[in-house]
Design an enzyme around this catalytic site. Structure first.
Site, short mmCIF file in Angstrom:
data_model
loop_
_atom_site.label_atom_id
_atom_site.label_comp_id
_atom_site.label_asym_id
_atom_site.label_seq_id
_atom_site.Cartn_x
_atom_site.Cartn_y
_atom_site.Cartn_z
N SER A 48 38.12 2.60 -0.19
CA SER A 48 37.83 1.89 1.06
C SER A 48 36.41 2.21 1.50
O SER A 48 35.76 3.10 0.93
CB SER A 48 38.81 2.35 2.15
OG SER A 48 38.54 3.72 2.46
N ASP A 61 38.45 -1.62 -1.66
CA ASP A 61 39.55 -1.96 -0.75
C ASP A 61 38.95 -2.41 0.59
O ASP A 61 38.10 -1.70 1.16
CB ASP A 61 40.42 -0.71 -0.58
CG ASP A 61 41.74 -0.99 0.10
OD1 ASP A 61 42.24 -2.12 -0.02
OD2 ASP A 61 42.28 -0.04 0.72
N ASP A 111 37.73 -8.81 2.82
CA ASP A 111 38.76 -8.94 3.84
C ASP A 111 38.16 -9.55 5.11
O ASP A 111 37.64 -8.84 5.96
CB ASP A 111 39.39 -7.57 4.15
CG ASP A 111 40.48 -7.69 5.21
OD1 ASP A 111 40.73 -8.83 5.68
OD2 ASP A 111 41.06 -6.66 5.58
N SER A 167 53.29 1.56 1.82
CA SER A 167 53.84 2.91 1.74
C SER A 167 55.25 2.94 2.32
O SER A 167 55.58 2.16 3.22
CB SER A 167 52.94 3.90 2.50
OG SER A 167 51.83 4.26 1.70
N ASN A 180 49.62 -1.99 -2.74
CA ASN A 180 48.68 -0.96 -2.25
C ASN A 180 49.40 0.20 -1.59
O ASN A 180 50.21 -0.01 -0.67
CB ASN A 180 47.76 -1.59 -1.21
CG ASN A 180 46.69 -2.46 -1.81
OD1 ASN A 180 46.78 -2.84 -2.97
ND2 ASN A 180 45.68 -2.78 -1.04
N ASP A 183 48.55 4.08 0.07
CA ASP A 183 47.62 5.13 0.47
C ASP A 183 48.34 6.19 1.31
O ASP A 183 48.35 7.38 0.97
CB ASP A 183 46.46 4.50 1.27
CG ASP A 183 45.41 5.53 1.63
OD1 ASP A 183 45.54 6.70 1.23
OD2 ASP A 183 44.44 5.18 2.33
N SER A 184 48.99 5.75 2.39
CA SER A 184 49.57 6.72 3.34
C SER A 184 50.54 7.68 2.67
O SER A 184 50.57 8.88 3.00
CB SER A 184 50.28 5.98 4.47
OG SER A 184 49.37 5.17 5.16
P1 13P Z 1 49.57 2.11 3.37
O1 13P Z 1 48.92 2.58 4.64
O2 13P Z 1 50.93 1.54 3.64
O3 13P Z 1 49.60 3.14 2.32
O4 13P Z 1 48.69 0.87 2.81
C1 13P Z 1 47.52 1.10 2.07
C2 13P Z 1 46.72 -0.12 1.88
O5 13P Z 1 47.14 -1.24 2.12
C3 13P Z 1 45.36 0.05 1.36
O6 13P Z 1 44.66 -1.15 1.32
O1 G3H Z 2 44.06 -0.04 4.10
C1 G3H Z 2 43.55 1.03 4.39
C2 G3H Z 2 43.63 2.17 3.46
O2 G3H Z 2 44.75 2.95 3.74
C3 G3H Z 2 42.37 2.95 3.51
O3 G3H Z 2 42.31 3.73 4.64
O4 G3H Z 2 40.09 3.08 5.51
O5 G3H Z 2 41.20 5.20 6.26
O6 G3H Z 2 40.29 4.99 3.94
P1 G3H Z 2 40.88 4.30 5.13
ZN ZN Z 3 45.14 -2.51 2.89
#
Ligand code: 13P
Ligand code: G3H
Ligand code: ZN
Length: 311
Positions: free
Chosen positions: A50, A82, A104, A216, A256, A258-259
């Site tokens: 990101s 991202d 985006d 997530s 996707n 991340d969390s």
């Molecule tokens: P989560 O916060 O659900 O992990 O989503 C991550 C995401 O969409 C990154 O682009």
């Molecule tokens: O969609 C967002 C992702 O979880 C990335 O999060 O922008 O805090 O790195 P971040």
């Molecule tokens: Zn996202």
């Protein structure tokens, strides 16, 4: 195998009834945990950065960490931007070797979203890079932007054909009820995904790869470990994994996450300090964080994505 684009990955995923995991990377241990799991299960994988990650780690470090992952494994790996907010960010990533970028502009008007997504697609395609765009707005937190859940907007299936045709993008992220962050649904509520919207979009765009963000599942085990060891996370539930599995069998080719990795990493470190209050060597506690990242990716590949042995 060198870094690859997602073109081939998505073609195979679409016809094979599975999805490729796109995991956010911010540091070495996260890259290693993800790639070790994918490598052991012979799964393709997308590593995504990101704007926040590029600011935190420096884009060059992330690029080289991913190159190290490519060098030490034999699975297809794509490097993806991202949530690129504008043409300049996308261009910078195309110019520095990312194999895929997301523009985006989902919070802008339809016409503005079309215009910038088309501009990115034209530039990226000239350089052999593939492009994801987004139509519809997810709730939750991404970078420093917080979208209230009641302001989130489902994707309108009536717009998707025109959007894809006019922009020339290669995949489309849609909003069907997933949201960013660790607080998706209140405990006791029933998470709803609008799989009917997904089905309608898939009907309008046959063979076209669809992307789900905010996927997530917020493993309760990790939330519990964090809170039992000094953390103060609110109770929340995430996206049910069986719903994601259903989506992955159809048009959804990229999911996707991340969390969940953040929760795993933090749970591993908090537990490590609780068990070993005398430790101060980062290699000791980061080993436990990295192991949890690996365990989560392993679980996602086998249970949610179905991408094992598809490398
Ligand atoms: P989560 O916060 O659900 O992990 O989503 C991550 C995401 O969409 C990154 O682009
Ligand atoms: O969609 C967002 C992702 O979880 C990335 O999060 O922008 O805090 O790195 P971040
Ligand atoms: Zn996202």
């Amino acid at each position: 195998m060198p870094l690859v684009t997602t073109t081939e990955m998505f073609k195979k995923a679409y016809t094979g009834g599975y999805a490729v995991g796109a995991f956010n990377v911010n540091n070495m241990e996260i890259v290693q945990g993800i790639v070790e799991a994918a490598n052991e299960l012979h799964s393709p994988v997308i590593l995504q950065a990101s704007s926040g990650a590029r600011k935190y780690a420096n884009s060059a470090y992330l690029k080289h960490l991913v190159e190290a992952a490519v060098e030490t494994s034999d699975i297809p790996i794509a490097l993806h931007l991202d949530h690129g907010a504008d043409f300049e960010i996308c261009k910078a990533c195309v110019d520095t070797g990312f194999t895929s970028v997301m523009i985006d502009a989902s919070s802008r008007s339809f016409e503005d979203n079309v215009a910038v997504s088309k501009q990115v697609a034209e530039y990226a395609h000239e350089h052999g890079v593939v492009v994801e765009a987004e139509l519809g707005t997810l709730g939750g937190v991404e970078d420093d932007v917080k979208v209230d859940h009641d302001k989130a907007m489902y994707t309108d299936p009536d717009q998707v054909e025109e959007f894809v045709k006019r922009t020339g993008v290669d995949s489309l992220a849609i909003a069907i009820g997933t949201s960013h962050g660790a607080y998706k649904f209140k405990p006791g509520t029933k998470p709803q995904l609008r799989l009917d919207i997904l089905a309608e979009v898939a009907k309008r765009l046959p063979g076209f790869p669809i992307v789900l963000h905010g996927s997530s599942s917020v493993p309760q085990e990790y939330v519990r470990i964090i809170n039992e060891n000094g953390g103060k996370l609110e109770d929340a539930i995430g996206i049910p994994e069986e719903m994601l599995r259903e989506a992955a069998k159809g048009a959804v080719c990229k999911i996707n996450i991340d969390s969940d990795l953040r929760l795993g990493m933090t749970a591993g470190i908090r537990k490590h300090f609780a068990d070993h209050p005398d430790h101060f060597d980062p290699r000791q506690y980061l080993t436990d964080g990295r192991q949890n990242v690996k365990d989560i990716v392993n679980h996602k590949i086998l249970t949610v994505l179905g991408s094992d042995n598809k490398a």
